[in-house]
Scaffold this motif. Structure first.
Motif, PDB file in Angstrom:
ATOM      1  N   MET A  10     -39.295  66.750 -38.435  1.00 54.66           N
ATOM      2  CA  MET A  10     -39.770  68.190 -38.295  1.00 54.66           C
ATOM      3  C   MET A  10     -39.243  68.976 -39.665  1.00 54.66           C
ATOM      4  O   MET A  10     -39.743  69.783 -40.202  1.00 54.66           O
ATOM      5  N   GLN A  11     -38.160  68.853 -39.847  1.00 57.93           N
ATOM      6  CA  GLN A  11     -37.233  69.436 -40.832  1.00 57.93           C
ATOM      7  C   GLN A  11     -38.002  69.041 -42.485  1.00 57.93           C
ATOM      8  O   GLN A  11     -38.220  69.687 -43.175  1.00 57.93           O
ATOM      9  N   GLU A  12     -38.126  67.895 -42.451  1.00 62.43           N
ATOM     10  CA  GLU A  12     -38.552  67.212 -43.518  1.00 62.43           C
ATOM     11  C   GLU A  12     -39.857  67.787 -43.834  1.00 62.43           C
ATOM     12  O   GLU A  12     -40.410  68.083 -44.822  1.00 62.43           O
ATOM     13  N   LYS A  13     -40.849  67.795 -42.902  1.00 66.38           N
ATOM     14  CA  LYS A  13     -42.339  68.464 -42.979  1.00 66.38           C
ATOM     15  C   LYS A  13     -42.109  69.822 -43.034  1.00 66.38           C
ATOM     16  O   LYS A  13     -42.874  70.135 -44.085  1.00 66.38           O
ATOM     17  N   LYS A  14     -41.182  70.723 -42.715  1.00 61.62           N
ATOM     18  CA  LYS A  14     -41.186  71.945 -43.113  1.00 61.62           C
ATOM     19  C   LYS A  14     -40.759  72.102 -44.521  1.00 61.62           C
ATOM     20  O   LYS A  14     -41.341  72.885 -45.228  1.00 61.62           O
ATOM     21  N   LEU A  15     -39.804  71.484 -44.922  1.00 61.17           N
ATOM     22  CA  LEU A  15     -39.439  71.452 -46.482  1.00 61.17           C
ATOM     23  C   LEU A  15     -40.516  70.944 -47.298  1.00 61.17           C
ATOM     24  O   LEU A  15     -40.600  71.687 -48.440  1.00 61.17           O
ATOM     25  N   GLN A  16     -41.105  69.901 -47.067  1.00 64.98           N
ATOM     26  CA  GLN A  16     -42.486  69.416 -47.875  1.00 64.98           C
ATOM     27  C   GLN A  16     -43.659  70.506 -47.955  1.00 64.98           C
ATOM     28  O   GLN A  16     -44.020  70.664 -49.122  1.00 64.98           O
ATOM     29  N   SER A  17     -43.968  71.032 -46.954  1.00 67.83           N
ATOM     30  CA  SER A  17     -44.778  72.381 -46.800  1.00 67.83           C
ATOM     31  C   SER A  17     -44.095  73.435 -47.488  1.00 67.83           C
ATOM     32  O   SER A  17     -44.912  74.014 -48.282  1.00 67.83           O
ATOM     33  N   CYS A  18     -42.818  73.660 -47.606  1.00 63.82           N
ATOM     34  CA  CYS A  18     -42.575  74.973 -48.251  1.00 63.82           C
ATOM     35  C   CYS A  18     -42.499  74.806 -49.749  1.00 63.82           C
ATOM     36  O   CYS A  18     -42.917  75.897 -50.488  1.00 63.82           O
ATOM     37  N   PHE A  19     -42.650  73.869 -50.466  1.00 60.78           N
ATOM     38  CA  PHE A  19     -42.720  73.700 -51.854  1.00 60.78           C
ATOM     39  C   PHE A  19     -43.910  73.099 -52.081  1.00 60.78           C
ATOM     40  O   PHE A  19     -44.085  72.343 -53.183  1.00 60.78           O
ATOM     41  N   GLY A  20     -45.069  73.479 -51.314  1.00 61.46           N
ATOM     42  CA  GLY A  20     -46.434  73.105 -51.941  1.00 61.46           C
ATOM     43  C   GLY A  20     -46.883  71.756 -51.309  1.00 61.46           C
ATOM     44  O   GLY A  20     -47.900  71.453 -52.240  1.00 61.46           O
ATOM     45  N   GLY A  21     -46.556  70.817 -50.469  1.00 64.45           N
ATOM     46  CA  GLY A  21     -47.078  69.914 -50.108  1.00 64.45           C
ATOM     47  C   GLY A  21     -46.626  68.695 -50.963  1.00 64.45           C
ATOM     48  O   GLY A  21     -47.219  68.296 -51.843  1.00 64.45           O
ATOM     49  N   LYS A  22     -45.223  68.400 -50.694  1.00 70.16           N
ATOM     50  CA  LYS A  22     -44.736  67.167 -51.535  1.00 70.16           C
ATOM     51  C   LYS A  22     -44.451  66.010 -50.718  1.00 70.16           C
ATOM     52  O   LYS A  22     -44.424  66.083 -49.336  1.00 70.16           O
ATOM     53  N   ARG A  23     -44.418  64.880 -51.364  1.00 67.62           N
ATOM     54  CA  ARG A  23     -43.809  63.589 -50.640  1.00 67.62           C
ATOM     55  C   ARG A  23     -42.421  63.154 -51.127  1.00 67.62           C
ATOM     56  O   ARG A  23     -42.141  63.440 -52.268  1.00 67.62           O
ATOM     57  N   PHE A  24     -41.406  63.367 -50.391  1.00 65.92           N
ATOM     58  CA  PHE A  24     -40.178  62.911 -50.625  1.00 65.92           C
ATOM     59  C   PHE A  24     -39.733  61.271 -50.862  1.00 65.92           C
ATOM     60  O   PHE A  24     -40.023  60.453 -49.935  1.00 65.92           O
ATOM     61  N   GLY A  48     -38.503  63.740 -62.526  1.00 61.16           N
ATOM     62  CA  GLY A  48     -39.448  64.856 -62.045  1.00 61.16           C
ATOM     63  C   GLY A  48     -38.581  65.806 -61.174  1.00 61.16           C
ATOM     64  O   GLY A  48     -37.206  65.643 -61.051  1.00 61.16           O
ATOM     65  N   PRO A  49     -39.312  66.674 -60.496  1.00 57.14           N
ATOM     66  CA  PRO A  49     -38.628  67.704 -59.654  1.00 57.14           C
ATOM     67  C   PRO A  49     -37.899  67.035 -58.316  1.00 57.14           C
ATOM     68  O   PRO A  49     -38.568  66.001 -57.932  1.00 57.14           O
ATOM     69  N   THR A  50     -36.786  67.681 -58.101  1.00 54.04           N
ATOM     70  CA  THR A  50     -36.109  67.000 -57.048  1.00 54.04           C
ATOM     71  C   THR A  50     -35.739  68.191 -55.944  1.00 54.04           C
ATOM     72  O   THR A  50     -35.757  69.377 -56.186  1.00 54.04           O
ATOM     73  N   VAL A  51     -35.359  67.742 -54.853  1.00 57.45           N
ATOM     74  CA  VAL A  51     -34.702  68.513 -53.890  1.00 57.45           C
ATOM     75  C   VAL A  51     -33.319  68.183 -53.394  1.00 57.45           C
ATOM     76  O   VAL A  51     -33.134  66.997 -52.974  1.00 57.45           O
ATOM     77  N   MET A  52     -32.474  68.798 -53.431  1.00 53.78           N
ATOM     78  CA  MET A  52     -31.055  68.715 -52.948  1.00 53.78           C
ATOM     79  C   MET A  52     -30.826  69.494 -51.669  1.00 53.78           C
ATOM     80  O   MET A  52     -31.104  70.515 -51.485  1.00 53.78           O
ATOM     81  N   VAL A  53     -30.503  68.500 -50.656  1.00 54.50           N
ATOM     82  CA  VAL A  53     -30.079  69.077 -49.361  1.00 54.50           C
ATOM     83  C   VAL A  53     -28.798  68.832 -48.933  1.00 54.50           C
ATOM     84  O   VAL A  53     -28.144  67.601 -49.178  1.00 54.50           O
ATOM     85  N   GLU A 163     -42.872  64.326 -55.440  1.00 54.89           N
ATOM     86  CA  GLU A 163     -44.083  64.035 -55.758  1.00 54.89           C
ATOM     87  C   GLU A 163     -45.265  64.841 -55.083  1.00 54.89           C
ATOM     88  O   GLU A 163     -45.193  64.578 -53.713  1.00 54.89           O
ATOM     89  N   ASP A 164     -46.294  65.155 -55.595  1.00 53.79           N
ATOM     90  CA  ASP A 164     -47.622  65.604 -55.147  1.00 53.79           C
ATOM     91  C   ASP A 164     -48.119  64.734 -54.134  1.00 53.79           C
ATOM     92  O   ASP A 164     -48.176  63.635 -54.362  1.00 53.79           O
ATOM     93  N   LEU A 165     -48.397  65.086 -52.826  1.00 49.94           N
ATOM     94  CA  LEU A 165     -48.937  64.451 -51.973  1.00 49.94           C
ATOM     95  C   LEU A 165     -50.171  63.643 -52.312  1.00 49.94           C
ATOM     96  O   LEU A 165     -50.670  62.704 -52.016  1.00 49.94           O
ATOM     97  N   LEU A 166     -50.909  64.753 -53.109  1.00 46.88           N
ATOM     98  CA  LEU A 166     -52.275  64.278 -53.575  1.00 46.88           C
ATOM     99  C   LEU A 166     -52.085  63.592 -55.135  1.00 46.88           C
ATOM    100  O   LEU A 166     -52.215  64.592 -56.037  1.00 46.88           O
ATOM    101  N   ASP A 167     -51.550  62.479 -55.263  1.00 51.20           N
ATOM    102  CA  ASP A 167     -51.341  61.940 -56.719  1.00 51.20           C
ATOM    103  C   ASP A 167     -52.711  61.528 -57.153  1.00 51.20           C
ATOM    104  O   ASP A 167     -53.760  61.534 -56.447  1.00 51.20           O
TER     105      ASP A 167
END
Length: 444
Positions: A10-24, A48-53, A163-167
């Motif tokens: 759930m946390q991962e999904k929220k974070l992916q959604s927060c930044f525009g729909g990303k794959r981690f 590329g873009p990164t997320v630091m948790v 990465e964008d989910l829609l590559d």
């Protein structure tokens, strides 16, 4: 052994959604790859873009690094974030270099965010912590050089590639499916050619998205966003007339093999169309632009009354349209009215389905999920609720994201709209196939 994240699904999904729909993709985990800023740089530069948790006791916060960096001195824009109870708070802090925010040389006391992994601590400004609404446990370190700085202990740190989910590969598949659906619908012919165009009736509460669905379908086939049908969400609604919309193919200007019939929004008690009017519509007795009167149904002799309707005038498929966010809050009166209409539909032998709009507004749903939307947990929960409360089969519940505020078409949204429309045409074929022979003599 595979390295896994400490984030819940759930946390991962929220974070992916927060930044525009990303794959981690997990690149670094401190407890595995050592608490070292240099190791973060080595594993995460040029990715590329990164997320630091960052994990600090019960608190989870971090930084979204929006651009790729290659050299120590490359300045990249950073957005800080923190998990709250039901949302993620954000705070933009400008652009910094990895040498600064990873403390690769020495701490810069002018920065709003410093991650010293070697010392297992984060230094942040007090006002930044306040903006993020963090309730962190501050360390007892005595050597804070600036009174406004707060030092937070680090228990774990993870860095993900975004990465964008829609590559490109996904978009190629979407484009092919989009073309296939368009071709299938344009070349569709009703069962045994009993009618030239299928008539699909849209029913539902005011503001559910009936008119928006017509606009969205027309937009897909015209190749640009259109708003022919007026849209409203106030209590009175906008559609107080019965409208019959035929759509033309932009390429050849030919009428498509279906007609969308938009009705006045269903209301509680004596609001909305009369039940008799709905039955007259189903049987083909009411023509385009009929003005609804909640207190009085149409009568023979009215200018919009069709005395002897043909099969082409009848409704061949009915669609109950609901806002996916409010469908579980339908009143007892509305539920009773829907069930009454369903009984009339069954009497007429008309196949009917449910269309849930605004699926994109559900928590944790991104455009990347549209490719396989019916497998997403939030959507499955909504479908099961409609099945349980209204009695529709799960296979008869469709979801879409209408074009309401967009200026450009999006192929991934088109897929949901076209897929739903195709299901409606198949339902209409079932109705036509089930008609007794004496009902199919008068064609077209």
């Amino acid at each position: 052994m595979a390295v896994t994240t400490c984030l819940t699904k759930m946390q991962e999904k929220k974070l992916q959604s927060c930044f525009g729909g990303k794959r981690f993709t997990l690149l670094y985990k401190a407890s595995v790859h050592d608490f070292s800023g240099y190791n973060v740089y080595q594993r995460c530069n040029n990715q590329g873009p990164t997320v630091m948790v960052i994990y600090s006791g019960h608190d989870i916060f971090g930084a979204y690094i929006k651009d790729s960096y290659q050299e120590y001195g490359d300045r990249v824009p950073i957005v800080l974030f923190a998990f709250q109870k039901n949302e993620i708070s954000e705070c933009k802090i400008g652009a910094y270099s990895p040498s600064t925010f990873l403390c690769l040389y020495k701490e810069d006391n002018c920065s709003e965010f410093l991650l010293n992994l070697d010392g297992k601590k984060v230094t942040m400004k007090s006002d930044t912590i306040e903006k993020l609404q963090l309730k962190v446990q501050v360390s007892n370190e005595r050597h804070q050089k600036h009174q406004k700085d707060q030092i937070i202990s680090v228990k774990e740190c993870e860095v993900f590639r975004c990465e964008d989910l829609l590559d490109k590969r996904n978009m190629e598949e979407i484009t092919q499916l989009h073309k296939s659906l368009l071709f299938d619908i344009k070349s569709y012919r009703p069962y045994r050619d009993l009618v030239r165009q299928i008539q699909i009736l849209l029913l539902g509460p005011t503001g559910a998205g009936k008119s928006s669905f017509f606009n969205s379908v027309k937009s897909v086939f015209r190749g640009h966003v259109t708003h022919q049908a007026l849209v409203g969400s106030d209590a009175a609604g906008v559609s107080d007339k019965y409208r019959v919309y035929s759509i033309k193919d932009a390429g050849h200007n030919n009428s498509l093999p279906f007609i969308l019939c938009d009705s006045m929004g269903l209301g509680e008690e004596d609001k909305g169309p009369c039940m008799d009017d709905i039955v007259y519509i189903l049987k083909g007795h009411i023509s385009d632009r009929y003005q609804f009167n909640s207190m009085k149904p149409i009568t023979p002799g009215h200018s919009n009354y069709i005395e002897n309707p043909l099969l082409k005038d009848r409704i061949h498929c009915a669609v109950f349209v609901f806002n996916i966010n409010s469908v579980e809050h339908l009143s007892y009166e509305m539920m009773a009215k829907i069930k009454k209409i369903r009984r009339e539909l069954i009497k007429c032998g008309i196949i009917h389905v449910v269309l849930l709009t605004h699926v994109d507004s559900l928590d944790l749903i991104t455009k990347g999920d549209f490719i396989d939307i019916y497998r997403c947990t939030p959507v499955k929960c909504k479908l099961e609720m409609v099945h349980r409360e209204l009695g529709f089969a799960l296979s008869d519940i469709l979801v879409v994201s209408n074009y309401t505020s967009e200026w450009e078409l999006e192929p991934v949204k088109d897929l949901l709209i076209l897929s739903a429309l195709r299901q409606m045409l198949w339902a209409a074929d079932d109705f036509l196939e089930d008609l007794p022979p004496e009902k199919t003599e008068k064609k077209k």
